[in-house]
Scaffold this active site. Sequence first.
Site, mmCIF file in Angstrom:
data_model
loop_
_atom_site.group_PDB
_atom_site.id
_atom_site.type_symbol
_atom_site.label_atom_id
_atom_site.label_comp_id
_atom_site.label_asym_id
_atom_site.label_seq_id
_atom_site.Cartn_x
_atom_site.Cartn_y
_atom_site.Cartn_z
ATOM 1 N N GLY A 1 0.800 -1.233 0.000
ATOM 2 C CA GLY A 1 0.000 0.000 0.000
ATOM 3 C C GLY A 1 0.828 1.276 0.000
ATOM 4 O O GLY A 1 0.638 2.150 -0.857
ATOM 5 N N ASP B 1 14.220 -10.000 6.359
ATOM 6 C CA ASP B 1 13.754 -9.910 7.741
ATOM 7 C C ASP B 1 14.227 -8.568 8.314
ATOM 8 O O ASP B 1 15.436 -8.309 8.389
ATOM 9 C CB ASP B 1 14.348 -11.091 8.530
ATOM 10 N N CYS C 1 -1.239 0.628 12.525
ATOM 11 C CA CYS C 1 -2.693 0.775 12.390
ATOM 12 C C CYS C 1 -3.338 0.394 13.725
ATOM 13 O O CYS C 1 -4.290 -0.368 13.757
ATOM 14 C CB CYS C 1 -3.232 -0.047 11.229
HETATM 15 C C1 LIG Z 1 1.225 -3.425 8.846
HETATM 16 S S1 LIG Z 1 1.699 -4.638 7.721
HETATM 17 C C2 LIG Z 1 2.414 -3.678 6.443
HETATM 18 C C3 LIG Z 1 1.418 -3.039 5.527
HETATM 19 C C4 LIG Z 1 2.115 -2.368 4.363
HETATM 20 N N1 LIG Z 1 3.053 -1.381 4.796
HETATM 21 C C5 LIG Z 1 1.128 -1.720 3.411
HETATM 22 O O1 LIG Z 1 0.928 -0.518 3.439
HETATM 23 O O2 LIG Z 1 0.528 -2.438 2.603
HETATM 24 C C6 LIG Z 1 3.116 -5.296 8.484
HETATM 25 C C7 LIG Z 1 3.917 -6.249 7.607
HETATM 26 O O3 LIG Z 1 5.093 -6.566 8.337
HETATM 27 C C8 LIG Z 1 5.512 -7.822 7.911
HETATM 28 N N2 LIG Z 1 6.538 -8.296 8.870
HETATM 29 C C9 LIG Z 1 6.350 -8.813 10.106
HETATM 30 N N3 LIG Z 1 7.538 -9.095 10.679
HETATM 31 C C10 LIG Z 1 8.499 -8.747 9.780
HETATM 32 C C11 LIG Z 1 9.918 -8.804 9.771
HETATM 33 N N4 LIG Z 1 10.612 -9.280 10.813
HETATM 34 N N5 LIG Z 1 10.570 -8.376 8.669
HETATM 35 C C12 LIG Z 1 9.903 -7.903 7.601
HETATM 36 N N6 LIG Z 1 8.549 -7.811 7.557
HETATM 37 C C13 LIG Z 1 7.860 -8.240 8.624
HETATM 38 C C14 LIG Z 1 4.236 -8.609 7.851
HETATM 39 O O4 LIG Z 1 4.398 -9.722 7.016
HETATM 40 C C15 LIG Z 1 3.269 -7.580 7.296
HETATM 41 O O5 LIG Z 1 3.147 -7.717 5.904
#
Ligand SMILES: C[S@@+](CC[C@H](N)C(=O)[O-])C[C@H]1O[C@@H](n2cnc3c(N)ncnc32)[C@H](O)[C@@H]1O
Length: 450
Positions: free
Chosen positions: A270, A316, A387
């Site tokens: 997004g 990661d 969020c």
């Molecule tokens: C709030 S969502 C992100 C939404 C995104 N920014 C958007 O606007 O579409 C958080 C994201 O963090 C990812 N995530 C969780 N732990 C993570 C890590 N250690 N490294 C990278 N991404 C991670 C999840 O898979 C998830 O897609």
Amino acid sequence: MTTNKAPEVNLRNIVLNMLLENNKGRLSHLIVKDTLDENKNLDKNQRAFITRLFQGTIERTIEEDYIINLFSKTKVNKMKPVIRYILRMSVYQLKYMDSVPESAVCNEAVKLAKKRKFSNLSGFVNGVVRNIARNMDSIKYPEKENERLEIEYSMPLWIVDMWIERFGIETTKNILKSVYNKKTTTIRVNTSKTTVDEVVVRLENEGAKVKRSTLYSNALEISDYNQIADFYDFNKGNIVVQNLSSMFVGMAANPKEGYYIIDVCAAPGGKSLHIADLIHNKGKIRARDLTEYKVGLINENIKRTGFNCIFAECKDATKLDKNVIGKADIVIADLPCSGLGVIGNKVDIKYNTSIEQINELAKLQKEILSVVSKYVKPGGTLIYSTCTVTKEENEDNVKWIEENLPFKLQSLNKKLPEQIIDNKHDYVQILPGKYGMDGFFISAFRRIDK
Ligand SMILES: C[S@@+](CC[C@H](N)C(=O)[O-])C[C@H]1O[C@@H](n2cnc3c(N)ncnc32)[C@H](O)[C@@H]1O
């Protein structure tokens, strides 16, 4: 004789399957998506009925169980899942779906119990549902205000109490009400590819109701349509589904053409897609996420929109990437969070979170921030957003960044619409329901060391 009429489908049976799937732990918004994809033959009204009954039954579970327990000797938590969900669905229809007659609710509940091989319990189902239907208007709710709000809005008591303590009773009531407001879809127009006016005309010609946002000229609210994927502009990548409050992240970042940007938790993309539009596809955005599956979601969106300035990669965010230290003009840290700002759409979040989990998430957020902040070049920008609506994940982390990292909080004045600017703070906490938006937290920092 042949007929063009679609075969009869038992919509409540589909919903019961969805609820049982949710009971196994699969998230509700994914179940809705899969079910609608699998049942493409359903018309607009049938899709709306299924979605409403499924989401509504989950959203109102605490209230449904309170009501059922008043009328059934066997308490809800002792019932077989099939019976429990048939009763919950029935209470939801009786209380919240005026268009469904009482007799239909009772008959369909009994039919479903028999269909699921619970003929022996069909009399019990019939008795409980009819009894509830007869007495619905005289049901008494708890007298203590927080306990009443818990039942009335099916919101776990600890969340009600947390919000009352933080925002006071009136604001808490407004948040709780807003969760149940009718939901429309917000889309963002990629104005580097087309104009808002052109999109409005095309969407209306294709039958959708379209309303322009008063807060952001690139945002539109759409309703009365079947599937977003039916629209010409969606298939051309001219529009992206994105909540308005999430668009403010891109605006707060204030990116310029040629910038090098790292979006460390980017899926499904997004914010990266919005930023790609703001920089007119000129610059470089590294959109990262933890798994190949998530990176696949970002790639699908890149392919559809055609923004080739975005590179999706599996990384990661807790592990330091030495190659990009001090390189980024902007780092977007839109981090995993408890999601209490989006409970209006992701209806099961409120049941799946806890204060322990919030504390764990706040810890993970700090861990990620301490790593990814190193990617920002001196003078560059770090955006931290979630969020959610908890102090631990939002305000406390802002304080932590200022105390532990070489960054200074920046005002969002002039970058975001003045209606949402918080005059007392430089960050913005959007409460769920404000201007019909999801709850969101946005903060922007400038790197101040050399
Ligand atoms: C709030 S969502 C992100 C939404 C995104 N920014 C958007 O606007 O579409 C958080 C994201 O963090 C990812 N995530 C969780 N732990 C993570 C890590 N250690 N490294 C990278 N991404 C991670 C999840 O898979 C998830 O897609």
